[in-house]
Design a protein around this motif. Structure first.
Motif, mmCIF file in Angstrom:
data_model
loop_
_atom_site.group_PDB
_atom_site.id
_atom_site.type_symbol
_atom_site.label_atom_id
_atom_site.label_comp_id
_atom_site.label_asym_id
_atom_site.label_seq_id
_atom_site.Cartn_x
_atom_site.Cartn_y
_atom_site.Cartn_z
ATOM 1 N N HIS A 1 1.117 -3.133 2.087
ATOM 2 C CA HIS A 1 3.176 -2.200 1.365
ATOM 3 C C HIS A 1 3.181 -0.606 1.901
ATOM 4 O O HIS A 1 4.174 -0.337 1.128
ATOM 5 C CB HIS A 1 2.943 -2.439 0.187
ATOM 6 C CG HIS A 1 3.512 -3.933 0.113
ATOM 7 N ND1 HIS A 1 4.398 -4.994 -0.050
ATOM 8 C CD2 HIS A 1 1.920 -4.955 -0.052
ATOM 9 C CE1 HIS A 1 4.456 -6.281 -0.129
ATOM 10 N NE2 HIS A 1 2.884 -6.368 -0.274
ATOM 11 N N VAL B 1 2.031 2.280 0.829
ATOM 12 C CA VAL B 1 2.004 2.912 -0.861
ATOM 13 C C VAL B 1 2.162 3.903 -0.922
ATOM 14 O O VAL B 1 3.048 5.381 -1.108
ATOM 15 C CB VAL B 1 1.785 1.743 -1.707
ATOM 16 C CG1 VAL B 1 2.321 2.631 -3.477
ATOM 17 C CG2 VAL B 1 1.381 0.433 -1.689
ATOM 18 N N GLU C 1 5.051 -3.766 -15.000
ATOM 19 C CA GLU C 1 5.570 -2.406 -15.275
ATOM 20 C C GLU C 1 4.989 -2.122 -16.302
ATOM 21 O O GLU C 1 4.495 -0.735 -17.037
ATOM 22 C CB GLU C 1 7.354 -2.562 -15.721
ATOM 23 C CG GLU C 1 7.827 -2.759 -14.399
ATOM 24 C CD GLU C 1 8.995 -3.170 -14.633
ATOM 25 O OE1 GLU C 1 10.270 -3.119 -15.932
ATOM 26 O OE2 GLU C 1 10.442 -2.930 -13.329
ATOM 27 N N GLY D 1 7.228 8.973 -6.606
ATOM 28 C CA GLY D 1 8.475 8.027 -6.491
ATOM 29 C C GLY D 1 8.176 6.353 -5.635
ATOM 30 O O GLY D 1 8.678 5.956 -4.954
ATOM 31 N N TYR E 1 7.123 3.770 -7.015
ATOM 32 C CA TYR E 1 6.796 2.883 -7.245
ATOM 33 C C TYR E 1 6.988 1.072 -7.204
ATOM 34 O O TYR E 1 6.396 -0.075 -7.271
ATOM 35 C CB TYR E 1 7.599 3.082 -9.682
ATOM 36 C CG TYR E 1 6.936 3.786 -9.260
ATOM 37 C CD1 TYR E 1 5.452 4.745 -10.110
ATOM 38 C CD2 TYR E 1 8.035 4.966 -10.208
ATOM 39 C CE1 TYR E 1 5.795 5.431 -10.915
ATOM 40 C CE2 TYR E 1 7.575 6.123 -10.840
ATOM 41 C CZ TYR E 1 6.662 5.981 -11.156
ATOM 42 O OH TYR E 1 5.945 7.808 -11.755
ATOM 43 N N SER E 2 8.211 0.407 -6.840
ATOM 44 C CA SER E 2 8.526 -0.245 -6.216
ATOM 45 C C SER E 2 7.338 -0.962 -4.952
ATOM 46 O O SER E 2 6.806 -1.758 -5.050
ATOM 47 C CB SER E 2 9.964 -0.466 -5.466
ATOM 48 O OG SER E 2 9.664 1.021 -4.120
ATOM 49 N N ARG E 3 7.275 0.159 -3.942
ATOM 50 C CA ARG E 3 5.849 -0.542 -3.623
ATOM 51 C C ARG E 3 4.375 -0.763 -3.792
ATOM 52 O O ARG E 3 4.016 -1.727 -4.130
ATOM 53 C CB ARG E 3 5.588 0.744 -2.913
ATOM 54 C CG ARG E 3 6.525 0.416 -0.806
ATOM 55 C CD ARG E 3 6.179 2.544 -0.346
ATOM 56 N NE ARG E 3 7.719 2.082 0.560
ATOM 57 C CZ ARG E 3 8.128 1.863 1.458
ATOM 58 N NH1 ARG E 3 7.133 1.583 2.180
ATOM 59 N NH2 ARG E 3 9.039 1.925 2.243
ATOM 60 N N ILE E 4 4.212 -0.027 -5.308
ATOM 61 C CA ILE E 4 2.982 -0.773 -5.853
ATOM 62 C C ILE E 4 3.124 -1.670 -6.746
ATOM 63 O O ILE E 4 2.244 -2.904 -6.707
ATOM 64 C CB ILE E 4 3.023 0.772 -7.492
ATOM 65 C CG1 ILE E 4 2.070 2.152 -6.749
ATOM 66 C CG2 ILE E 4 2.100 0.478 -8.397
ATOM 67 C CD1 ILE E 4 2.739 2.978 -7.426
ATOM 68 N N LYS E 5 4.789 -2.061 -6.870
ATOM 69 C CA LYS E 5 4.946 -3.197 -7.851
ATOM 70 C C LYS E 5 4.110 -4.263 -6.442
ATOM 71 O O LYS E 5 3.475 -5.309 -7.523
ATOM 72 C CB LYS E 5 6.264 -3.888 -8.074
ATOM 73 C CG LYS E 5 6.500 -3.191 -9.586
ATOM 74 C CD LYS E 5 7.756 -4.127 -10.119
ATOM 75 C CE LYS E 5 8.279 -2.092 -10.305
ATOM 76 N NZ LYS E 5 9.717 -3.080 -10.884
ATOM 77 N N GLY F 1 11.252 7.708 -2.927
ATOM 78 C CA GLY F 1 11.174 8.417 -3.329
ATOM 79 C C GLY F 1 12.226 9.366 -4.306
ATOM 80 O O GLY F 1 12.055 9.957 -5.459
ATOM 81 N N ILE G 1 14.083 8.812 -7.250
ATOM 82 C CA ILE G 1 13.559 8.468 -8.115
ATOM 83 C C ILE G 1 13.856 9.696 -8.082
ATOM 84 O O ILE G 1 13.294 10.091 -9.686
ATOM 85 C CB ILE G 1 12.088 7.665 -8.145
ATOM 86 C CG1 ILE G 1 12.609 6.251 -8.115
ATOM 87 C CG2 ILE G 1 11.179 7.944 -9.259
ATOM 88 C CD1 ILE G 1 11.046 5.288 -7.430
ATOM 89 N N MET H 1 7.309 3.974 -14.129
ATOM 90 C CA MET H 1 7.481 2.948 -13.565
ATOM 91 C C MET H 1 8.423 1.826 -13.987
ATOM 92 O O MET H 1 9.436 1.115 -13.163
ATOM 93 C CB MET H 1 6.398 1.767 -13.011
ATOM 94 C CG MET H 1 6.865 0.825 -11.742
ATOM 95 S SD MET H 1 4.806 -0.210 -12.095
ATOM 96 C CE MET H 1 3.913 0.422 -10.637
#
Ligand code: FES
Ligand code: FES
Lengths: 159, 713
Positions: free
Chosen positions: A94, A96, A126, A137, A139-143, B625, B628, B659
Motif C-alpha cells: 500500500h 504507506v 480506528e 497523514g 492514515y487511509s493507507r495504514i487502514k 497528506g 489531512i 486516524m
C-alpha cells in the motif's frame, strides 16, 4: 545507577542506567537500536511503541527499571514473526510511509491489534490506531494495509 | 566545474578506483516565492567497481524526492532502480545550489535537467562502447545498465565502460527519450525508501550515532523575544551524568536569543539537569504580550490604506450591491513528528554535522535560505554535513536555527554533542506560520455581474522577520502570495498589504501563505456567488478566461463530483480552487451533520493539475497528506501567546489530525497542461475554503475565522 538486564529481540543486554530513564532512551541510546522513535515523550503520539511480552507499550512512559530480565521486548528491528512480515509486506504493497518517522510505531501497534483481533472492522482499526499520530497523514493507507494484512494472515494460515 | 577541472577531478577520482563522475551544467530558473540562484555543474552519477550510485540533492522528507530524482536520471540512463544505490548529498560544493527541498520544486524545476543528466551519461557510455568495438554509436543501444551491439551480439556493462566514458566530452544537448518509451516515469513504481521505513533502517537526523557522543537539552527563554541574563548551574551539575552547562545562542532570521544547554552522558540526564537550572531571563517587555491584543491590533490596522500589490481599473466606482467580509487565521506550528535535533562534532576548526535539514546547501555555504558558514564565521571547507532522512519538514527545516545553536553548544565541548529538542520545545519556540487577516470587498451590478474585487492582507511579514533592514514601504510578496495571480478575470480589482510589526519568528509552512489566504479569497468568492444567486462552481467558471488551466481543473471537478446531481438530504458540499507558485488544485468537500449537530467531513474530491506525473500513486499520497494537514489547521487550535509565552506545548494542546478524523480523499490527476507543476503543496490551500463553503451550504453559517468554531466529529 543500576545494572539492568533487558531482553530485546531475543538478545540479552546488560546496561548501567538510571532506573528512572524511560525505556525509549535505553533502547535508542544505550542499546543502540534507533528504529524506535521519539515523538512526544508524553504518551501522546505512539512513535515509541514497542512490544513488551506481546503487548504494545509506550516506551517513553516506561521506566527502564520497571522491566525485568524475563520480560521480552520486541522492537521494529526484531519484527520477524510471520504476522509481522505479513504486515510489513502489506505496508509496502500500500506504499504507506511518507517521511516514515511514525511507521515503526504504527507497525508495532498494528501487530498488537491483529494479534488480539485478527479480523478488525474499520472502526476497530480506528479505535486501536488513533493513539498513533502520522503527521504526514498516511492514515487511509495504514487502514488498507491492516485490512490486507488481516486477510493475508488468515488465508495464508489456512493454507 | 569547467571541463578542465572536471578532467583533473576525474583523474583524482580515477586514482582511487574506476570512478566516473558526470557533470552537466544547467541553470535553474527563478521561482517567484522562495527560490533563487543557479545550479552549476554537478556530478550526480557515480559508476565504479561497486556499481552505480545516483546522488539525490533534494532531501527526502516524505514527498518522494529520493525516488523522483533517481528515477528521472535512471529512466534516461537505462538502469532500473533495483540496479542503483541512492545517496543523499550533504551540501557538497560539487552538487551545486539545488541541494534543498521546498516549494514543491524537485520535479517542476528539475524534470528536464535530471533527465538530461541521465541521457548525457548514456550517450557517453554508448560512445565509449562503440569506440571499443569499432562500430557506430547509432548501431548500439543501452538497456539495464549495459550497452549492446545487437548485430554482433556483444555487450559491455556500464561498470566496464565507466573509465573510458569519463574521458569523453559531455554532450550539451543529449537526446531525451520519447515519454511513450518510459519504463518507470509515469507509473506507480514502488518507492525505494519504503522498505527502509517499514523495518526501522531508515536513518533520520535524530538517529546519528557518533562514537563518544554526549547529549544536550537546552532551556530557552519561555518568553519569545527574551534572552538570557544569568544562570546558576550548581544544582544541575550535581545531577549524575551531567558534564557541563553552557550558554548557547540561537539565531533565526533577524532574531537571536541565548539559552542554557545542559550537556550530559545521556539525554535523560541532560533533561534532569535542565530541570535543576536556575535562570534569570531578560524578557525585554515581551512578557506582557498577548496574541488577543495583537489580533485586535491587526483588526485596527485593517483601516489603513495599505501598499498596492496589484490594481486593475478602478474599484471606487459605485456598485449596485456591495459585499464586505473580514477573515481571520491563526499562527500554527509545523509539528514534524521528528523533533528538532542536531549532532555536531567540533574538532579544532573542523565541524562535522549530522541532522535533518531541508537546506543542505545553506548549511555548507550560500543558498536560498541563507549562508550558515558566513553567518557564523566558519570557512565552508571546514564543514561536513551528513543529511539524514527527514522525519517531516513542512517548511520548519528550511530554517537552520537549531543547527546554529547546536554548533554553539558543541564548540564548548571536546566531544560530539547531540542536541535534542523535546516536543514541547519544538512546539513552543517557533518559528510559526504567520496569521493573516483579510479584509474583503466586492461589488456586483444590479444584474448580479461581478464588477469589482478587493483583498487587503493584514499580517506580520516573512521578510521583516528574516531581515533586520527590510524596506517596509515595499509589499512583502510572500505575504500576498497568490491573491493577485489567480486566473479569475475581474473588471476592476485592488489587492493591498498592511504590514504589522511582530517579534515572533515566522516560517514558511507547507504551501506558505496560500494556506491562509486561499481561505479568505475563496470563501469570499463563494459569498459573492451566493449574493449573485449563482452556483459557486458556475460562478467561478464564469470568471475564467477561455482555456485557462483553472478552467480545465474546474471542469474536471464538476465531472468527478457529479456536481450537477443534487446530494441526498442532510448532505452538502462546497468547493474552492487555488493557483500559486507551487501548482494548482481544486477541491470539493462533502459534509453532513450528526445527530448531535456536529459536522462530519465525509469525502474530499481533489483535482490536481500537473503537466506531467512521475508516480501517480505518490501524487495521491501527497494529496491525501496535504488534505489531512489542512483539516487539522482548519479545525484545531493554532498557536497563541499569553504573557509572552506560547500556550501550547505537546500534542494534547497542539493537536494534529488523527486516524479517526481523517476523511476519504479521492484524487484526479490532470496532465494535459504544458506547464509542469508541483505536488507536495497544492493539495493544501483549497481544502479550508472548500470546507468552509460546504459548511455554509449545509448550515447557512458562514465561518470566517480559523480554526472553525464549530464542532466536528
Ligand atoms: S514518544 Fe512515546 S508516545 Fe510519543
Ligand atoms: S509518515 Fe511521516 S509521520 Fe507518518
Amino acid at each position: 545507577m543500576k545494572t539492568i538486564e533487558l531482553s530485546i529481540n531475543q538478545k540479552t543486554h546488560r546496561i548501567e542506567v538510571d532506573p528512572e530513564m524511560p525505556l525509549l532512551w535505553a533502547i535508542r541510546d544505550i542499546v543502540g537500536l534507533k528504529g524506535t522513535k521519539f515523538g512526544c515523550g508524553q504518551g501522546l503520539c505512539g512513535a515509541c511503541t514497542v512490544q513488551l511480552d506481546g503487548q504494545p507499550i509506550r516506551s517513553c512512559q516506561t521506566p527502564v527499571g520497571s522491566i525485568t530480565a524475563k520480560q521480552k521486548i520486541t522492537t521494529i528491528e526484531g519484527a520477524s514473526t510471520r504476522l509481522e512480515k505479513i504486515i510489513q509486506a502489506a505496508w509496502i504493497e500500500h506504499q504507506v510511509p511518507q517521511c516514515g518517522y511514525c511507521q515503526s510505531g504504527q507497525i508495532m501497534t498494528a501487530t498488537a491489534l491483529l494479534k488480539s483481533n485478527p479480523k478488525p472492522s474499520e472502526t476497530d482499526i480506528e479505535n486501536y490506531m488513533s493513539g498513533n499520530i502520522c503527521r504526514c497523514g498516511t492514515y487511509s493507507r495504514i487502514k488498507s494495509a491492516i485490512q490486507t494484512a488481516a486477510k493475508n494472515a488468515s488465508t495464508k494460515s489456512k493454507s | 566545474m569547467s571541463l578542465e577541472s572536471r578532467r583533473s577531478f576525474i583523474k583524482k577520482a580515477g586514482a582511487t578506483g574506476l570512478t566516473f563522475w558526470l557533470g552537466l551544467s544547467y541553470v535553474k530558473g527563478n521561482n517567484a516565492a522562495i527560490s533563487t540562484g543557479a545550479k552549476s555543474l554537478t556530478p550526480f552519477i557515480k559508476i565504479d567497481a561497486t556499481g552505480i550510485t545516483i546522488f539525490n540533492p533534494n532531501p527526502e522528507m516524505g514527498q518522494g524526492s529520493y525516488q523522483a530524482v533517481a528515477s528521472m536520471i535512471a529512466e534516461e540512463l537505462e538502469v532500473s532502480l533495483a540496479q542503483i544505490k541512492i545517496k543523499n548529498t550533504g551540501g557538497e560544493k560539487e552538487f551545486g545550489a539545488g541541494q534543498w527541498a521546498g516549494g514543491s520544486s524537485t520535479v517542476r524545476e528539475g524534470y528536464l535537467t535530471y533527465r538530461k543528466i541521465g541521457a548525457a551519461a548514456k550517450e557517453m557510455l554508448i560512445k565509449a562502447a562503440s569506440q571499443k568495438w569499432g562500430v557506430s554509436p547509432e548501431s548500439c543501444t543501452a538497456n539495464e545498465g549495459k550497452v549492446l551491439h545487437a548485430s554482433t551480439n556483444r555487450s559491455l556493462s556500464y561498470e566496464d565502460l565507466a573509465e573510458a566514458a569519463s574521458l569523453l566530452e559531455v554532450p550539451k544537448e543529449p537526446k531525451l527519450k520519447d515519454p511513450k518509451d518510459f519504463k518507470m516515469l509515469g507509473k506507480s513504481v514502488n518507492r525505494p525508501d519504503i522498505p527502509l521505513k517499514v523495518t526501522g533502517q531508515a536513518e533520520f537526523g535524530i538517529d546519528a550515532d557518533v562514537p563518544g557522543m554526549v547529549y544536550s537539552s537546552v532551556e530557552r527563554c519561555p518568553v519569545i523575544g527574551g534572552t538570557l541574563k544569568s544562570f546558576d548551574s550548581t544544582a544541575a551539575m550535581k545531577v549524575p551524568g551531567v558534564l557541563k552547562v553552557v550558554s548557547a545562542e540561537r539565531w533565526i532570521g533577524k532574531y537571536n536569543s541565548t539559552g542554557v544547554a545542559v550537556i550530559a552522558t545521556t539525554y535523560w540526564a541532560a533533561v534532569q539537569g535542565r530541570k535543576a537550572l536556575k535562570i534569570d531571563w531578560d524578557t525585554k517587555g515581551f512578557e506582557t504580550f498577548n496574541s488577543t491584543d495583537y489580533e485586535a491590533k491587526l483588526r485596527l490596522l485593517s483601516n489603513e490604506e495599505g501598499l498596492i500589490d496589484k490594481q486593475k481599473g478602478s474599484v471606487d466606482l459605485p456598485a449596485d450591491q456591495v459585499v464586505e467580509s473580514f477573515y481571520e487565521t491563526p499562527m500554527v506550528a509545523h509539528s514534524p513528528l521528528e523533533p528538532m535535533n542536531c549532532t555536531v562534532h567540533v574538532k579544532g576548526k573542523k565541524i562535522e554535522i549530522w541532522t535533518s535539514t531541508q537546506v543542505p546547501v545553506s548549511v555548507t555555504g550560500p543558498g536560498l535560505m541563507g549562508d550558515l558558514p558566513s553567518l557564523m564565521g566558519i570557512n565552508p571547507a571546514d564543514i561536513t554535513l551528513h543529511a539524514g532522512f527527514i522525519g517531516g519538514g513542512f517548511g520548519r527545516r528550511l530554517y537552520f536555527d537549531y543547527i546554529v545553536e547546536a554548533i554553539n553548544v558543541a564548540k564548548q565541548m571536546d566531544k560530539p554533542v547531540k542536541v535534542v529538542w523535546s516536543r514541547e520545545d519544538t512546539t513552543k519556540q517557533g518559528p510559526f506560520r504567520p496569521m493573516t487577516f483579510s479584509k474583503m470587498k466586492g461589488g456586483l451590478s444590479a444584474e448580479n455581474a461581478l464588477v469589482s474585487f478587493q483583498h487587503k492582507v493584514i499580517s506580520p511579514g516573512f521578510m521583516d522577520s528574516a531581515m533586520p533592514n527590510w524596506d517596509k514601504t515595499k509589499v512583502d510578496s510572500m505575504m500576498t502570495e497568490g491573491i493577485s495571480s489567480q486566473e479569475y478575470v475581474f473588471p476592476n480589482m485592488k489587492n493591498t498589504f498592511v504590514l504589522a510589526d511582530y517579534h515572533v519568528p515566522m516560517a514558511a509552512w507547507r504551501s506558505v501563505t496560500s494556506s491562509t489566504l486561499a481561505f479568505a479569497h475563496e470563501c469570499f468568492i463563494d459569498e459573492l456567488a451566493h449574493k449573485a444567486k449563482k452556483d459557486p462552481l458556475d460562478f467561478r467558471i464564469g470568471l475564467q478566461p477561455a482555456n485557462s488551466d483553472t478552467l480545465r481543473v474546474l471542469k474536471k471537478l464538476r465531472e468527478i463530483t457529479n456536481w450537477d446531481k443534487p446530494l441526498p438530504a442532510g448532505k452538502a458540499r462546497g468547493m474552492a480552487q487555488w493557483d500559486f507558485f507551487a501548482g494548482l488544485s481544486a477541491q470539493a468537500v462533502e459534509v453532513s451533520l450528526t445527530k448531535n449537530g456536529a459536522v462530519s467531513v465525509d469525502k474530499v474530491f481533489v483535482v490536481i493539475d500537473l503537466g506531467t506525473v512521475l508516480n501517480p500513486d505518490n501524487v495521491k499520497a501527497q494529496v491525501e497528506g496535504a488534505v489531512i494537514m489542512a483539516l487539522g489547521a482548519a479545525t484545531q487550535p493554532g498557536i497563541t501567546l499569553k504573557n509572552g509565552i506560547v500556550e501550547q506545548a505537546n500534542f494534547d494542546t497542539s493537536p494534529v489530525t488523527r486516524m479517526n478524523q481523517a476523511p476519504e480523499v479521492i484524487v484526479a490527476i490532470i496532465t494535459e497542461g504544458a506547464k509542469i507543476k508541483g505536488v507536495g503543496e497544492p493539495g493544501l490551500p483549497p481544502f479550508a475554503p472548500a470546507l468552509g463553503n460546504a459548511i455554509f451550504a449545509l448550515t447557512k453559517k458562514r465561518l470566517r475565522k480559523m480554526p472553525f468554531e464549530i464542532e466536528f466529529v
